[in-house]
Scaffold this active site. Structure first.
Site, PDB file in Angstrom:
ATOM      1  N   ASN A  34      48.042  42.261  44.655  1.00 35.09           N
ATOM      2  CA  ASN A  34      47.841  43.635  44.765  1.00 35.09           C
ATOM      3  C   ASN A  34      48.596  44.110  45.981  1.00 35.09           C
ATOM      4  O   ASN A  34      49.324  43.550  46.494  1.00 35.09           O
ATOM      5  CB  ASN A  34      46.068  43.684  45.191  1.00 35.09           C
ATOM      6  CG  ASN A  34      45.981  42.928  46.648  1.00 35.09           C
ATOM      7  OD1 ASN A  34      46.303  43.324  47.633  1.00 35.09           O
ATOM      8  ND2 ASN A  34      45.084  41.870  46.462  1.00 35.09           N
ATOM      9  N   LYS A  64      56.403  27.427  32.724  1.00 32.87           N
ATOM     10  CA  LYS A  64      56.497  28.935  32.613  1.00 32.87           C
ATOM     11  C   LYS A  64      56.121  29.219  31.244  1.00 32.87           C
ATOM     12  O   LYS A  64      56.451  28.617  30.294  1.00 32.87           O
ATOM     13  CB  LYS A  64      58.025  29.301  32.738  1.00 32.87           C
ATOM     14  CG  LYS A  64      57.998  30.923  32.450  1.00 32.87           C
ATOM     15  CD  LYS A  64      59.674  31.110  32.666  1.00 32.87           C
ATOM     16  CE  LYS A  64      59.668  32.461  32.143  1.00 32.87           C
ATOM     17  NZ  LYS A  64      61.323  32.889  31.919  1.00 32.87           N
ATOM     18  N   PRO A  82      35.967  32.217  45.181  1.00 37.44           N
ATOM     19  CA  PRO A  82      34.914  32.324  46.145  1.00 37.44           C
ATOM     20  C   PRO A  82      34.949  33.639  46.853  1.00 37.44           C
ATOM     21  O   PRO A  82      36.263  34.099  47.223  1.00 37.44           O
ATOM     22  CB  PRO A  82      35.342  31.303  46.871  1.00 37.44           C
ATOM     23  CG  PRO A  82      36.642  31.018  46.660  1.00 37.44           C
ATOM     24  CD  PRO A  82      37.078  31.231  45.348  1.00 37.44           C
ATOM     25  N   ASP A  83      33.948  34.060  47.286  1.00 36.22           N
ATOM     26  CA  ASP A  83      33.896  35.264  48.414  1.00 36.22           C
ATOM     27  C   ASP A  83      33.852  34.929  49.500  1.00 36.22           C
ATOM     28  O   ASP A  83      32.672  34.272  50.104  1.00 36.22           O
ATOM     29  CB  ASP A  83      32.671  36.317  47.958  1.00 36.22           C
ATOM     30  CG  ASP A  83      32.736  37.487  48.443  1.00 36.22           C
ATOM     31  OD1 ASP A  83      33.178  37.385  49.826  1.00 36.22           O
ATOM     32  OD2 ASP A  83      32.371  38.386  48.080  1.00 36.22           O
ATOM     33  N   PHE A 129      35.463  44.353  55.220  1.00 32.35           N
ATOM     34  CA  PHE A 129      36.155  45.571  54.895  1.00 32.35           C
ATOM     35  C   PHE A 129      35.865  45.932  53.473  1.00 32.35           C
ATOM     36  O   PHE A 129      35.609  45.022  52.634  1.00 32.35           O
ATOM     37  CB  PHE A 129      37.851  45.473  54.783  1.00 32.35           C
ATOM     38  CG  PHE A 129      38.360  45.905  56.032  1.00 32.35           C
ATOM     39  CD1 PHE A 129      38.285  44.844  57.225  1.00 32.35           C
ATOM     40  CD2 PHE A 129      39.396  46.871  56.389  1.00 32.35           C
ATOM     41  CE1 PHE A 129      38.896  45.214  58.480  1.00 32.35           C
ATOM     42  CE2 PHE A 129      39.641  47.385  57.755  1.00 32.35           C
ATOM     43  CZ  PHE A 129      39.511  46.395  58.659  1.00 32.35           C
ATOM     44  N   LYS A 135      27.650  47.017  49.911  1.00 33.96           N
ATOM     45  CA  LYS A 135      28.519  45.745  50.269  1.00 33.96           C
ATOM     46  C   LYS A 135      27.922  45.029  51.566  1.00 33.96           C
ATOM     47  O   LYS A 135      27.946  43.789  51.523  1.00 33.96           O
ATOM     48  CB  LYS A 135      29.927  46.135  50.276  1.00 33.96           C
ATOM     49  CG  LYS A 135      30.899  45.087  49.649  1.00 33.96           C
ATOM     50  CD  LYS A 135      32.385  45.654  49.642  1.00 33.96           C
ATOM     51  CE  LYS A 135      32.649  45.903  47.997  1.00 33.96           C
ATOM     52  NZ  LYS A 135      33.703  46.607  48.005  1.00 33.96           N
ATOM     53  N   LYS A 169      26.782  41.293  51.056  1.00 34.27           N
ATOM     54  CA  LYS A 169      27.655  40.180  51.443  1.00 34.27           C
ATOM     55  C   LYS A 169      26.781  39.426  52.958  1.00 34.27           C
ATOM     56  O   LYS A 169      26.995  38.416  53.238  1.00 34.27           O
ATOM     57  CB  LYS A 169      28.840  40.525  52.028  1.00 34.27           C
ATOM     58  CG  LYS A 169      29.578  41.173  50.759  1.00 34.27           C
ATOM     59  CD  LYS A 169      31.156  40.851  50.578  1.00 34.27           C
ATOM     60  CE  LYS A 169      31.874  41.625  49.587  1.00 34.27           C
ATOM     61  NZ  LYS A 169      33.120  40.783  49.233  1.00 34.27           N
TER      62      LYS A 169
HETATM   63  N1  CTP Z   1      36.614  39.475  50.238  1.00 37.41           N
HETATM   64  C1  CTP Z   1      36.741  38.042  50.590  1.00 37.41           C
HETATM   65  N2  CTP Z   1      36.942  37.100  49.449  1.00 37.41           N
HETATM   66  C2  CTP Z   1      36.722  37.797  48.336  1.00 37.41           C
HETATM   67  C3  CTP Z   1      36.720  39.141  48.207  1.00 37.41           C
HETATM   68  C4  CTP Z   1      36.583  39.851  48.980  1.00 37.41           C
HETATM   69  O1  CTP Z   1      36.348  37.596  51.712  1.00 37.41           O
HETATM   70  N3  CTP Z   1      36.846  36.834  47.201  1.00 37.41           N
HETATM   71  C5  CTP Z   1      36.122  40.282  51.418  1.00 37.41           C
HETATM   72  C6  CTP Z   1      37.310  41.195  51.864  1.00 37.41           C
HETATM   73  O2  CTP Z   1      38.212  40.525  52.860  1.00 37.41           O
HETATM   74  C7  CTP Z   1      36.755  42.384  52.404  1.00 37.41           C
HETATM   75  C8  CTP Z   1      35.440  42.445  51.664  1.00 37.41           C
HETATM   76  O3  CTP Z   1      35.115  41.139  51.101  1.00 37.41           O
HETATM   77  O4  CTP Z   1      36.543  42.108  53.627  1.00 37.41           O
HETATM   78  C9  CTP Z   1      35.248  43.581  50.497  1.00 37.41           C
HETATM   79  O5  CTP Z   1      36.450  43.471  49.839  1.00 37.41           O
HETATM   80  P1  CTP Z   1      36.466  44.286  48.408  1.00 37.41           P
HETATM   81  O6  CTP Z   1      37.757  43.902  47.804  1.00 37.41           O
HETATM   82  O7  CTP Z   1      36.320  45.847  49.057  1.00 37.41           O
HETATM   83  O8  CTP Z   1      35.260  43.838  47.927  1.00 37.41           O
HETATM   84  P2  CTP Z   1      34.735  43.065  46.750  1.00 37.41           P
HETATM   85  O9  CTP Z   1      33.815  42.211  47.017  1.00 37.41           O
HETATM   86  O10 CTP Z   1      36.095  42.481  46.098  1.00 37.41           O
HETATM   87  O11 CTP Z   1      33.995  43.791  45.701  1.00 37.41           O
HETATM   88  P3  CTP Z   1      34.709  45.077  44.774  1.00 37.41           P
HETATM   89  O12 CTP Z   1      35.847  44.590  44.381  1.00 37.41           O
HETATM   90  O13 CTP Z   1      33.675  44.839  43.419  1.00 37.41           O
HETATM   91  O14 CTP Z   1      34.639  46.228  45.035  1.00 37.41           O
END
Ligand code: CTP
Length: 397
Positions: free
Chosen positions: A208, A286, A303-304, A323, A337, A341
């Site tokens: 990204n 590849k 994993p989140d 964030f 969120k 979370k």
């Molecule tokens: N984050 C994380 N691990 C992930 C995805 C997100 O730790 N796998 C954390 C990011 O570092 C940030 C927060 O979660 O602090 C929110 O990230 P964001 O991309 O805005 O949210 P998502 O959980 O990915 O939700 P969505 O993409 O559905 O908006």
């Protein structure tokens, strides 16, 4: 303020010695006493008279002086300060420090001192990148010498790259970090930053646009307040902060493992733009074009990391900050969120392309917590970081 602090400033012989005059002014404005020492080469770039006028102090020169020795011996001089600052630190001066040479007053003071030393290197980019200089830097860092800079940019010699001496204000900030007990002294702060790269095959990946600028600025701001920062970063565009522990990772899974290893921490800030998905069964070869049609990628959920740490039953940091990068309904999405979370604060921002925030130098954020929404005006990512660091300090001090 640096009231009551004495700084022994060793000025080496480099073109950026002119910036050291401004450094003296800025240190004096903060009420520090500056005792200047000029190497022989430094006097080719700045005059002892200007240094004396700005510092309101006796200027020590290259040679041992009988009167000086009678008034204050070089050993005493080397220990009379709270901090020794070398700015600019030339390649030659640092090589002397590494080998313990003491063939002029500056190198003798550096060998004899028992106070902390802060070095602001400045030299041509090739000299900076040379293996000998890099070896010397590593040795000095191992010896406990602190560094500020060098910065990247156009150089007086016409080349471009790292080697410019840090700006006077940056050196002042480093001096303050060395000498003042910030409100976060003794607190360990974990920060994730940058994008993650999720491999498709050995040469392709999903990524990204995150540059890592905001996470890096937050690390700098927290470390300036005295925090011990551990910085877990994906492959970012901006250089990682100096003076903090850096753990480099590629994927979300590696980032989670690095975070788990880095815990416990008092505060955890999740500024990374973690990829939500990885490619299931990424190929170890590849992928080739075939007559059978286009390849199909199947995604697996990553994993989140933020949710995982927020919901830890034991060892949860006292303050967990996430964030929310949104492109629409920023406040509502970010508030949802926060609940989903389980973190304490969400720093919400609008990353729609027209805002120029992702990859840019400014940010426009709102801090969302149980207490409500605190909207900040648009400002530089550095300023956002300093305000956030201040708020963190107030919350956990
Ligand atoms: N984050 C994380 N691990 C992930 C995805 C997100 O730790 N796998 C954390 C990011 O570092 C940030 C927060 O979660 O602090 C929110 O990230 P964001 O991309 O805005 O949210 P998502 O959980 O990915 O939700 P969505 O993409 O559905 O908006």
């Amino acid at each position: 303020m640096l009231t009551g602090k004495r700084i022994l400033l060793i000025i080496g012989g480099g073109i950026s010695a002119y910036k050291s005059l401004d450094l003296i002014r800025k240190l004096r404005e903060r009420d520090a006493a500056v005792i200047p020492v000029l190497t022989g080469a430094a006097t080719e770039f700045v005059t002892p008279l200007s240094v004396a006028a700005l510092s309101s102090s006796k200027v020590y020169g290259e040679l041992f002086d009988l009167t000086d020795e009678a008034e204050m011996g070089h050993i005493q001089l080397s220990r009379s300060a709270d901090l020794v600052v070398v700015a600019p630190a030339t390649a030659d001066l640092m090589a002397k420090m590494v080998h313990g040479f003491a063939n002029d007053l500056a190198s003798t003071l550096l060998l004899a001192t028992d106070t902390p030393v802060l070095v602001a290197p400045a030299m041509n980019v090739r000299m900076w990148e040379h293996a000998a200089t890099q070896r010397n830097i590593a040795t000095l860092a191992d010896d406990g010498v602190a560094f500020v800079g060098p910065n990247e940019g156009d150089m007086a010699c016409g080349e471009f790259g790292p080697g410019r001496m840090a700006e006077p204000l940056e050196i002042v900030a480093a001096v303050e970090a060395e000498l003042l007990d910030g409100p976060l002294k003794g607190k360990r702060v974990l920060i994730t930053s940058g994008p993650t790269h999720e491999p498709i095959d050995p040469v392709r990946f999903i990524a990204n646009r995150s540059s890592g600028a905001q996470g890096t600025a937050i690390a700098n701001a927290l470390s300036a307040l005295g925090a011990d920062v551990v910085f877990v970063t994906g492959p970012a565009d901006v250089a990682p902060p100096s003076g903090v522990e850096v753990i480099a990772v590629q994927t979300a899974q590696q980032m989670l493992e690095a975070v788990q290893t880095a815990l416990p921490a008092d505060v955890a800030i999740f500024a990374a733009a973690v990829a939500d998905w990885s490619v299931e069964g990424a190929s170890d070869r590849k992928l080739k074009k075939t007559k059978d049609g286009l390849p199909t990628l199947t995604f697996a959920e990553n994993p989140d990391i933020l949710a995982h740490v927020s919901q830890l039953k034991t060892g949860r940091p006292e303050l967990v900050v996430g964030f929310a990068a949104e492109t629409n309904d920023v406040e509502a999405n970010a508030t949802a969120k926060l609940k989903r979370k389980g973190c304490d604060w969400i720093v919400a921002n609008d990353v729609s392309p027209e805002t120029g925030i992702m990859g840019g130098s400014e940010n426009d954020v709102a801090i969302i917590s149980q207490a409500g929404v605190d909207e900040w005006p648009r400002m530089s990512k550095d300023m956002v970081s300093r305000k956030l660091a201040q708020r963190v300090a107030e919350a956990i001090a």
